[in-house]
Design a protein around this motif. Structure first.
Motif, mmCIF file in Angstrom:
data_model
loop_
_atom_site.group_PDB
_atom_site.id
_atom_site.type_symbol
_atom_site.label_atom_id
_atom_site.label_comp_id
_atom_site.label_asym_id
_atom_site.label_seq_id
_atom_site.Cartn_x
_atom_site.Cartn_y
_atom_site.Cartn_z
ATOM 1 N N LYS A 30 46.184 -6.355 58.337
ATOM 2 C CA LYS A 30 47.699 -5.994 57.386
ATOM 3 C C LYS A 30 47.532 -7.418 56.214
ATOM 4 O O LYS A 30 46.996 -8.135 56.293
ATOM 5 C CB LYS A 30 48.189 -6.509 58.224
ATOM 6 N N ASP A 31 48.394 -7.225 55.265
ATOM 7 C CA ASP A 31 48.853 -7.950 54.452
ATOM 8 C C ASP A 31 50.837 -7.721 54.026
ATOM 9 O O ASP A 31 50.842 -7.001 53.889
ATOM 10 C CB ASP A 31 47.953 -7.448 52.933
ATOM 11 N N PRO A 32 51.128 -9.301 54.420
ATOM 12 C CA PRO A 32 52.718 -9.083 53.893
ATOM 13 C C PRO A 32 52.941 -8.287 52.514
ATOM 14 O O PRO A 32 52.079 -8.092 51.700
ATOM 15 C CB PRO A 32 52.320 -10.431 53.450
ATOM 16 N N LYS A 33 54.202 -7.015 52.648
ATOM 17 C CA LYS A 33 54.495 -7.282 51.113
ATOM 18 C C LYS A 33 55.507 -8.310 50.258
ATOM 19 O O LYS A 33 55.607 -9.079 51.138
ATOM 20 C CB LYS A 33 55.706 -6.216 52.056
ATOM 21 N N GLY A 34 55.347 -7.618 49.156
ATOM 22 C CA GLY A 34 56.153 -8.144 48.385
ATOM 23 C C GLY A 34 55.609 -9.194 47.736
ATOM 24 O O GLY A 34 55.903 -10.321 47.222
ATOM 25 N N ASP A 35 53.849 -10.303 48.101
ATOM 26 C CA ASP A 35 52.705 -10.958 47.503
ATOM 27 C C ASP A 35 52.010 -11.121 46.516
ATOM 28 O O ASP A 35 50.955 -10.833 45.841
ATOM 29 C CB ASP A 35 52.172 -11.044 48.819
ATOM 30 N N ASP A 36 52.175 -8.979 45.942
ATOM 31 C CA ASP A 36 51.431 -8.745 44.785
ATOM 32 C C ASP A 36 51.716 -9.474 43.246
ATOM 33 O O ASP A 36 52.222 -8.989 42.309
ATOM 34 C CB ASP A 36 52.416 -7.197 43.877
ATOM 35 N N PHE A 55 50.828 -2.501 43.680
ATOM 36 C CA PHE A 55 48.930 -3.247 43.851
ATOM 37 C C PHE A 55 49.611 -4.172 44.455
ATOM 38 O O PHE A 55 48.686 -5.045 45.406
ATOM 39 C CB PHE A 55 49.076 -4.272 42.367
ATOM 40 N N ASP A 56 50.645 -3.777 45.530
ATOM 41 C CA ASP A 56 51.004 -4.357 47.355
ATOM 42 C C ASP A 56 49.785 -3.838 48.124
ATOM 43 O O ASP A 56 50.991 -2.936 48.607
ATOM 44 C CB ASP A 56 53.084 -4.914 46.901
ATOM 45 N N ILE A 57 49.661 -4.525 48.191
ATOM 46 C CA ILE A 57 48.205 -4.366 49.739
ATOM 47 C C ILE A 57 49.263 -4.247 50.702
ATOM 48 O O ILE A 57 49.542 -5.200 51.263
ATOM 49 C CB ILE A 57 47.302 -4.763 49.379
ATOM 50 N N THR A 58 49.131 -3.304 51.898
ATOM 51 C CA THR A 58 50.228 -3.157 52.932
ATOM 52 C C THR A 58 49.039 -3.622 54.165
ATOM 53 O O THR A 58 49.176 -4.091 55.479
ATOM 54 C CB THR A 58 51.079 -2.263 53.442
ATOM 55 N N ALA A 230 45.795 -9.171 41.679
ATOM 56 C CA ALA A 230 47.202 -9.130 42.349
ATOM 57 C C ALA A 230 47.403 -9.722 43.424
ATOM 58 O O ALA A 230 48.727 -10.177 44.054
ATOM 59 C CB ALA A 230 47.779 -7.774 41.390
ATOM 60 N N ASP A 231 46.416 -8.745 44.511
ATOM 61 C CA ASP A 231 47.081 -9.412 46.163
ATOM 62 C C ASP A 231 45.405 -8.434 46.241
ATOM 63 O O ASP A 231 45.065 -8.368 46.100
ATOM 64 C CB ASP A 231 47.623 -8.359 46.371
ATOM 65 N N MET A 232 46.053 -9.909 47.612
ATOM 66 C CA MET A 232 44.357 -9.876 48.067
ATOM 67 C C MET A 232 45.193 -10.064 49.992
ATOM 68 O O MET A 232 45.949 -10.413 50.041
ATOM 69 C CB MET A 232 43.555 -10.997 47.473
HETATM 70 CA CA LIG Z 1 50.732 -7.592 50.263
#
Ligand SMILES: [Ca+2]
Ligand SMILES: [Ca+2]
Ligand SMILES: [Ca+2]
Length: 278
Positions: A30-36, A55-58, A230-232
């Protein structure tokens, strides 16, 4: 049942088990929201095609399907179909560390990504998920990444659906045997933006500049040293809030020269891959 029949049945059982030893194994990160925001300060291009959350991975799931592996990457906005060959804005790269041996594999990433992988996590194969046609992608790889070509793997099928991209990869294309267990690998799941008009040394990824533009991310450098990511997914890949800062710290650790076509002066950010809990 005659002996011959029993023997044939046993052979069939052994055969099917050895082919699909780990079929059904599934990993979810999982990946946090809003860190793109890459290193914490990137802003999307201003053109409305770059919808907030794109580009915000969830999450990312990896599932062993027998002779293939299915990768599903989810993000916070629906995929769109306006201009791309297959979809519009996403490019996803998934780096795989098969052996977890220091210095075994590549530390360089696909040209234009502008990060390095920690030598402890050196990768064997990368899955390249890009909306352009296979001939276009192969042409770019031949031109800009020929030295990595045999380790850049294109999925046999990609399904852009809802807020996700589902990529099917043949095990044969990864060069792995039936004894490979997806739980033993490391994963680097990176979200970039695709473009049909990339920089001279970039394999179809969109660049980040100092200031955002119609089709440029902002918050980076006009030179070439800033990560075009953008995100990882980072750390344990459990989506906890602390992973936001871990990502920002990892991607901020770069130095960029001033010249966008000159990469010699750059010090690239070094990223770590994510390993499933055993
Ligand atoms: Ca994310
Ligand atoms: Ca390795
Ligand atoms: Ca993240």
């Amino acid at each position: 049942m005659g002996n011959k029949k029993v023997f044939i049945t046993l052979i069939l059982i052994v055969f099917s088990f050895s082919s699909f030893l780990f079929a059904g194994e599934k990993i979810e990160f999982k990946d946090p929201k809003g860190d793109d925001k890459g290193p914490g300060v990137y802003t999307y291009p201003t053109n409305p095609i770059y919808v907030a959350g794109s580009f915000d991975i969830t999450s990312a799931t990896i599932e062993d399907k027998g002779d293939k592996i299915e990768f599903v990457v989810k993000f916070a906005a629906p995929v769109s179909f306006n201009w791309g060959d297959y979809w519009d804005v996403h490019q996803v790269q998934i780096y795989l560390d098969f052996d977890k041996v220091k210095d075994s594999g590549h530390t360089e990433t696909i040209p234009g990504t502008q990060v390095l992988v920690d030598p402890e996590n050196a990768w064997e194969k990368v899955i390249f998920i890009d909306p352009h046609t296979v001939p276009k992608i192969n042409g770019e790889i031949d031109l800009k990444a020929a030295h990595l070509k045999e380790d850049i793997v294109l999925p046999s099928k990609i399904k852009p659906i809802g807020k996700s991209l589902k990529a099917t990869v043949q095990k044969a294309d990864l060069g792995i045997g039936d004894d490979a267990d997806i739980n033993d690998w490391g994963y680097g799941v990176l979200m970039l933006s695709a473009t049909g008009f990339p920089g001279n040394w970039c394999v179809l990824m969109r660049r980040v500049n100092e200031y955002q533009g119609d089709h440029r991310f902002g918050g980076g450098a006009d030179g070439a040293g800033d990560p075009n990511v953008a995100d990882m997914i980072v750390d344990n890949g459990d989506g906890s809030e602390d992973e936001i800062q871990i990502q920002y710290d990892m991607l901020s650790n770069y130095e960029s020269g001033m010249d966008p076509e000159e990469t010699e002066d750059d010090k690239l950010a070094v990223i770590k891959l994510v390993y499933p809990k055993q």
